[in-house]
Scaffold this motif. Structure first.
Motif, PDB file in Angstrom:
ATOM      1  N   VAL A  80       0.860  -1.189   0.000  1.00 51.32           N
ATOM      2  CA  VAL A  80       0.000   0.000   0.000  1.00 51.32           C
ATOM      3  C   VAL A  80       0.893   1.235   0.000  1.00 51.32           C
ATOM      4  N   ALA A  81       0.625   2.146  -0.919  1.00 52.57           N
ATOM      5  CA  ALA A  81       1.419   3.371  -1.042  1.00 52.57           C
ATOM      6  C   ALA A  81       0.896   4.448  -0.098  1.00 52.57           C
ATOM      7  N   MET A 100      -0.638  16.338  -9.711  1.00 50.34           N
ATOM      8  CA  MET A 100       0.309  15.542  -8.926  1.00 50.34           C
ATOM      9  C   MET A 100      -0.362  14.282  -8.385  1.00 50.34           C
ATOM     10  N   CYS A 101      -1.616  14.383  -7.973  1.00 47.91           N
ATOM     11  CA  CYS A 101      -2.332  13.205  -7.482  1.00 47.91           C
ATOM     12  C   CYS A 101      -2.431  12.152  -8.579  1.00 47.91           C
ATOM     13  N   GLU A 102      -2.861  12.560  -9.770  1.00 46.53           N
ATOM     14  CA  GLU A 102      -2.961  11.617 -10.893  1.00 46.53           C
ATOM     15  C   GLU A 102      -1.604  10.994 -11.194  1.00 46.53           C
ATOM     16  N   HIS A 103      -0.572  11.814 -11.210  1.00 48.38           N
ATOM     17  CA  HIS A 103       0.781  11.326 -11.473  1.00 48.38           C
ATOM     18  C   HIS A 103       1.199  10.321 -10.406  1.00 48.38           C
ATOM     19  N   SER A 104       0.920  10.628  -9.142  1.00 48.99           N
ATOM     20  CA  SER A 104       1.322   9.733  -8.057  1.00 48.99           C
ATOM     21  C   SER A 104       0.583   8.403  -8.130  1.00 48.99           C
ATOM     22  N   LEU A 105      -0.678   8.435  -8.511  1.00 48.70           N
ATOM     23  CA  LEU A 105      -1.434   7.191  -8.644  1.00 48.70           C
ATOM     24  C   LEU A 105      -0.823   6.314  -9.731  1.00 48.70           C
ATOM     25  N   GLN A 106      -0.431   6.917 -10.838  1.00 51.72           N
ATOM     26  CA  GLN A 106       0.207   6.166 -11.918  1.00 51.72           C
ATOM     27  C   GLN A 106       1.569   5.633 -11.479  1.00 51.72           C
ATOM     28  N   GLN A 107       2.355   6.464 -10.816  1.00 52.23           N
ATOM     29  CA  GLN A 107       3.661   6.016 -10.317  1.00 52.23           C
ATOM     30  C   GLN A 107       3.486   4.858  -9.328  1.00 52.23           C
ATOM     31  N   ALA A 108       2.480   4.943  -8.481  1.00 54.64           N
ATOM     32  CA  ALA A 108       2.230   3.887  -7.498  1.00 54.64           C
ATOM     33  C   ALA A 108       1.851   2.579  -8.210  1.00 54.64           C
TER      34      ALA A 108
END
Length: 164
Positions: A80-81, A100-108
């Motif tokens: 879990v990230a 940034m949220c969308e980017h972080s979800l993709q990175q996760a």
């Protein structure tokens, strides 16, 4: 206006993001970090593995930063990230946090995480709560009075979660 670029940085670039970090924690209204946290301490928390730090830039100017890491770095909770986001006051309302949220979800997802959890969302930070809900997060817990808000005093914190 040129497009927003989001990219990972290392410890050597963290000083470019420090002014935003410093300003956000100085407010005493969204993060539990002590207001006198040093740049070196912040840098270590946000750039030392397993944490990864990203900046959102436009025309070379840092407008925001986020950190992504396992919610529990070892053992049976490392799938879990967890993430934290900060936006420059001058850039608020421009979609930086959402990007940034969308980017972080993709990175996760790319890192193999199966969910993301925010452990400490200050309930009075209504704009952030609404934003995370728009991105699919649900409030799964509330901790009464767990945050000493600089203006409101004891304030609840929320635990928010979403599957990836």
């Amino acid at each position: 206006m040129n497009a927003l670029q989001i990219r990972q940085i290392d410890a050597g670039e963290f000083p470019r993001a420090w002014p935003i970090f410093r300003d956000v924690i100085a407010g005493g209204d969204t993060y539990s970090y002590p207001p006198d946290l040093s740049p070196e301490q912040a840098q270590a928390m946000w750039t030392d593995p397993p944490s990864r730090c990203f900046v959102a830039e436009r025309d070379g100017e840092v407008l925001g930063l986020y950190m992504l890491r396992p919610n529990h770095p070892r053992g049976l909770g490392d799938h879990v990230a967890n993430a934290g986001y900060m936006v420059s006051p001058a850039a608020r309302g421009q979609g930086v946090a959402s990007a940034m949220c969308e980017h972080s979800l993709q990175q996760a997802r790319e890192a193999g995480f199966v969910a993301m959890q925010y452990n400490y969302v200050v309930s009075s930070n209504e704009a952030a709560v609404r934003l995370w809900q728009r991105h699919g997060f649900a409030i799964v817990g509330r901790v009464p009075g767990a945050f000493r808000h600089a203006v409101h005093g004891p304030t609840d914190v929320l635990v928010m979660h979403r599957a990836l």
